[in-house]
Scaffold this motif. Structure first.
Motif, short mmCIF file in Angstrom:
data_model
loop_
_atom_site.label_atom_id
_atom_site.label_comp_id
_atom_site.label_asym_id
_atom_site.label_seq_id
_atom_site.Cartn_x
_atom_site.Cartn_y
_atom_site.Cartn_z
N LYS A 229 13.09 -15.24 75.26
CA LYS A 229 11.75 -14.76 75.63
C LYS A 229 11.65 -14.48 77.12
N GLU B 245 15.53 -19.79 71.94
CA GLU B 245 14.40 -18.88 71.78
C GLU B 245 13.62 -18.72 73.08
N GLU B 246 13.44 -19.84 73.83
CA GLU B 246 12.71 -19.78 75.10
C GLU B 246 13.48 -18.93 76.11
#
Length: 855
Positions: A823, A819-820
């Protein structure tokens, strides 16, 4: 900003090292020792850029080992005896001693500005009476131990200079100095009994793990172990008490193809025949004018003399073979006699064709399936012994065999029939050390009519060379010097004569490494110092010394152990060996009106417009990357390089441009680039010293690169990858020059940079160290250690593909979640522009490898 000025920096730090005794070597038993040695130079009078490369390599290792806590011995001396000094004396009317010591002074004066970390207090020349007196003591000890003998031998004899020549001093059958046709002559000579150690010297090569494989192979081939058959042909009619001809052969499988027997002109039977036959004597004397090297024997025209003698074949006593005296057979190889099998030896075939002798094959080629295939009728068929062939005249076993199998079968067959026996022999011959010249170490024996050959007493050593000699007539001046030559016998006191032969200069270089451990000792070595300093941990020198110098040194170390001068561990004196490449330079050539080549010095040539031109515009031919040679005027003078660029530039360039085992080409542009880089490093240091102490960013990134560089440079130096280490230093310099880190981090980085450069560019490193406030001398500072924690990558760089094409990359934490990563990728400028406010159709993250965006 101050300017990098090596003319001021370098003398300052050389004086500082000298005043501090930085490189003096003394025993310190609480520290690990390290002995690094480069092969010492001949005092020709000028150093060349090859010297710079060789000794810089050793200096890098010495300085690095000192920084890593070792007690380092790094000495220097001169291999000073030999013919060039006598040549100079004859050419210039001077004295070899004066010429030699003047050259040594000049070369030391040229070497010291290069900043080598050498213990100069240990320096000696092999022509110093203090040195060769101890060599004479070794001779006496070796003689007493049975390691030396005096015997007759056939040698290369120069009839003009009236001296024995080593094989290496015979060029195209002529003496290297006189140009006279070399003769084979039998003389009484002194010999080291190195052949007694053939098997040991050969087998011990397997334990030299840190020697180049090619050097070990060259030595193994020179020692030349072989298994063969020793047997005899019976003479049909005995001559002078000789009823047989002894032969040793490594190819007994070809014995059934024998068509003649050949003997050396120096064979006892040949000498017996020449005593009563002027024609034989004339032929033998003509043969003795040829050289004794294997290459000369192989390339000379094959000539023979039919003695009229016949021998019986051992397996067919009705078959009789003619006996020839042949010019290609040497008495000191095998038994001085051979059988000729022309079908399977090119040399024998040439001889057989000349004298119309039979050519009988014993085996023929086969294909992969064992079928006979045609021979090349124009040449002898000599396949490798590992190849299968079909034996048509074999001894036992399968018809199709390898040569090695057939040789074993032939030996077994002959032993079973009591015809001969299997014997292991070595090519290595005893080392003749006698030379009929002045400028060498006198052999310390006396010839007495009453007592015979008498060793000189040790208390009378050194037997010094007389100074008052003349070279106005050929030959050895010592033979014509009665006040030196005539001396009382050490045994009975009656009038006697000194041995006027001097020692081969290979003797001088065969133990100098041991003398360096205690160069002022009153015995050849100090047992305590030799036990501490030996072995040489790293030896560096040219591949041209791979055989004789290194082989003789290995024998000498064994002899010195036997006589109590070296510990057992030193019988293999060099733990690791490195053979460096040469420094080359382009040759610039024009042609004279008469058609002769004219060579031009590099400094007289301008490189422009893709060509090379003289000052008057004449274009010159360029021969790139050629060995430096005074005759081709393509030498580079290190003294001039130091004046122009400084020693550190010369050192940096010879290390950086090529792996050290390969040749490196010296170019003006390369030297200029090296000089500019060192100036850039100095300017970087100057900038960091003056920068604002506040602020900064990216300290961790800079320090992480610093620790990687410590690791990589350390590995490079340890593995002799100097050019790879320097490449890492270039990269880190670039990183540091672009860094926005704090003053504290940049100061730490530039001081570590100086430490890592110190073995290569010691003067510049000292100046940076002092400029940044380092404590003491950098030459005494401990080598920086890489922090393992800083070597662990905390972030990784991932490429971003948009619709299958790479468009950008992002840096993320190594342990970042999917997810990081998504992003950060979606916030990348290239991705934002491609999406233009829309959501991606697909966003695929391959952990640790790539991000794919489909828009």
């Amino acid at each position: 900003m101050s300017r990098y000025d090596p003319s001021k920096i370098e003398p300052k730090w050389q004086k500082a090292w000298n005043d501090a005794g930085t490189f003096l070597a003394t025993m310190e038993r609480d520290r690990p020792k390290y002995y690094v040695l480069e092969m010492f130079p001949y005092p020709s009078g000028r150093i060349h850029i090859g010297h710079v490369r060789n000794y810089t390599m050793g200096d890098v290792i010495a300085r690095y080992k000192k920084a890593t806590g070792h007690n380092v011995l790094h000495p220097m001396g001169f291999d000073a005896f030999g013919m060039p000094a006598e040549n100079a004396a004859m050419a210039n009317g001077g004295h070899p001693s004066d010429w030699t010591y003047e050259n040594i002074d000049t070369m030391v004066e040229q070497m010291k500005p290069l900043g080598f970390g050498i213990d100069w207090t240990r320096m000696f020349a092999t022509c110093d009476p203090e040195y060769y007196g101890q060599q004479q003591a070794l001779f006496l000890d070796f003689l007493d131990a049975g390691l030396i003998e005096r015997k007759n031998a056939v040698v290369n004899w120069d009839p003009v200079d009236m001296t024995v020549l080593a094989n290496e001093q015979v060029e195209d059958g002529k003496g290297w100095r006189s140009g006279a046709e070399v003769e084979r002559k039998e003389l009484t000579q002194w010999f080291f009994k190195i052949s007694d150690y053939s098997d040991e010297l050969l087998s011990a090569l397997d334990g030299l793990d840190d020697w180049p494989a090619k050097v070990k192979l060259m030595q193994a081939n020179w020692i030349g172990k072989s298994r063969g058959l020793q047997f005899a042909f019976g003479l049909v009619e005995p001559v002078g008490g000789h009823d047989r001809v002894e032969v040793y052969t490594t190819r007994p499988d070809t014995l059934l193809g024998a068509s003649f027997v050949g003997i050396s002109p120096d064979h006892p039977i040949a000498k017996q025949l020449e005593a009563d036959n002027a024609e034989v004597r004339a032929f033998n004397e003509e043969c003795r004018k040829g050289g004794t090297t294997a290459a000369e024997v192989e390339t000379a025209e094959k000539r023979g003399f039919d003695t009229g003698l016949k021998v019986r074949h051992p397996f067919d006593t009705a078959a009789e073979l003619p006996v020839y005296i042949a010019n290609f057979i040497l008495m000191d190889y095998g038994t001085g006699a051979i059988f000729g099998c022309p079908a399977h030896d090119e040399r024998d075939l040439e001889f057989a064709r000349k004298y119309e002798l039979p050519v009988v094959s014993t085996f023929v080629p086969v294909d992969d399936e064992g079928h006979t295939r045609p021979e090349d009728g124009g040449a002898a068929y000599v396949p490798p012994k590992t190849d299968p062939v079909r034996y048509i005249a074999g001894f036992a076993g399968e018809e199709v065999q390898t040569g090695n199998e057939a040789i074993d079968a032939a030996i077994a067959f002959c032993e079973d029939k009591a015809v001969g026996q299997g014997v292991t022999k070595f090519r290595l011959r005893d080392w003749g050390l006698s030379r009929q010249r002045y400028w060498g170490c006198p052999i310390p024996v006396v010839h007495c009519d009453a007592c015979g050959v008498v060793p000189e007493k040790k208390e009378n050593l050194p037997v010094e060379l007389p100074y008052d000699v003349s070279f106005d007539v050929p030959g050895n001046p010592l033979d014509r010097h009665p006040t030196w030559r005539d001396t009382p016998c050490p045994a009975c006191g009656k009038p006697a004569k000194r041995e006027t032969d001097t020692m081969d200069t290979f003797v001088d270089s065969s133990w100098y490494f041991a003398r360096f451990t205690a160069p002022r000792a009153e015995t050849p070595t100090s047992k305590a110092e030799a036990e501490y300093w030996m072995n040489v941990d790293q030896y560096i020198g040219g591949i041209e010394h791979a055989i004789l110098h290194l082989l003789y040194s290995r024998f000498f170390a064994r002899a010195m152990h036997i006589t109590g001068h070296l510990p057992r561990k030193a019988i293999e004196p060099f733990n690791a060996l490195f053979t460096q490449g040469m420094v080359t330079h382009a040759i610039y050539k024009t042609t004279s009106p008469e058609g002769r080549p004219v060579y031009h010095y590099p400094e007289t040539v301008e490189l422009r417009d893709g060509g090379a031109f003289l000052e008057d515009g004449t274009q010159v031919d360029v021969i790139p990357s050629a060995k430096m040679s005074k005759s081709k005027n393509n030498v580079v003078d290190p003294v001039e390089i130091i004046k122009q660029y400084g020693a550190d530039t010369a050192r940096w360039f010879v290390l950086s441009d090529s792996p050290p085992e390969r040749d490196v080409e010296w170019t003006a542009s390369g030297a200029e680039a090296a000089y500019k880089h060192l100036g850039r490093v100095w300017s970087l240091c100057d900038r960091i010293a003056e920068m604002d102490r506040a602020g900064g960013e990216g300290d961790d990134d800079l320090l992480r690169e610093m620790h990687k560089t410590i690791r990589d440079v350390s590995n490079g130096v340890e593995s002799f990858g100097f050019n790879a280490a320097i490449a890492k230093l270039y990269a880190f310099t670039n990183t540091l020059s672009k860094s926005k880190a704090s003053h504290k981090a940049q100061r730490e980085a530039v001081m570590v940079l100086a430490q890592l450069m110190a073995p290569m560019t010691p003067h510049l490193a000292e100046d940076i160290w002092a400029h940044q406030g380092g404590e003491g001398l950098i030459a005494d500072a401990a080598w920086p250690e890489a922090d393992e924690a800083m070597l662990v990558e905390s972030s990784i760089t991932l490429p971003i593909q948009i619709n299958g094409k790479r468009k950008s990359e992002i840096t993320v934490a190594k342990d970042a979640s999917k997810e990081e990563v998504e992003k950060i990728a979606l916030a990348d400028d290239a991705v934002v522009r491609a999406l233009d406010g829309a959501a991606p159709k697909k966003l695929i993250v391959v952990p640790g490898r790539i991000v794919n965006v489909v828009v």
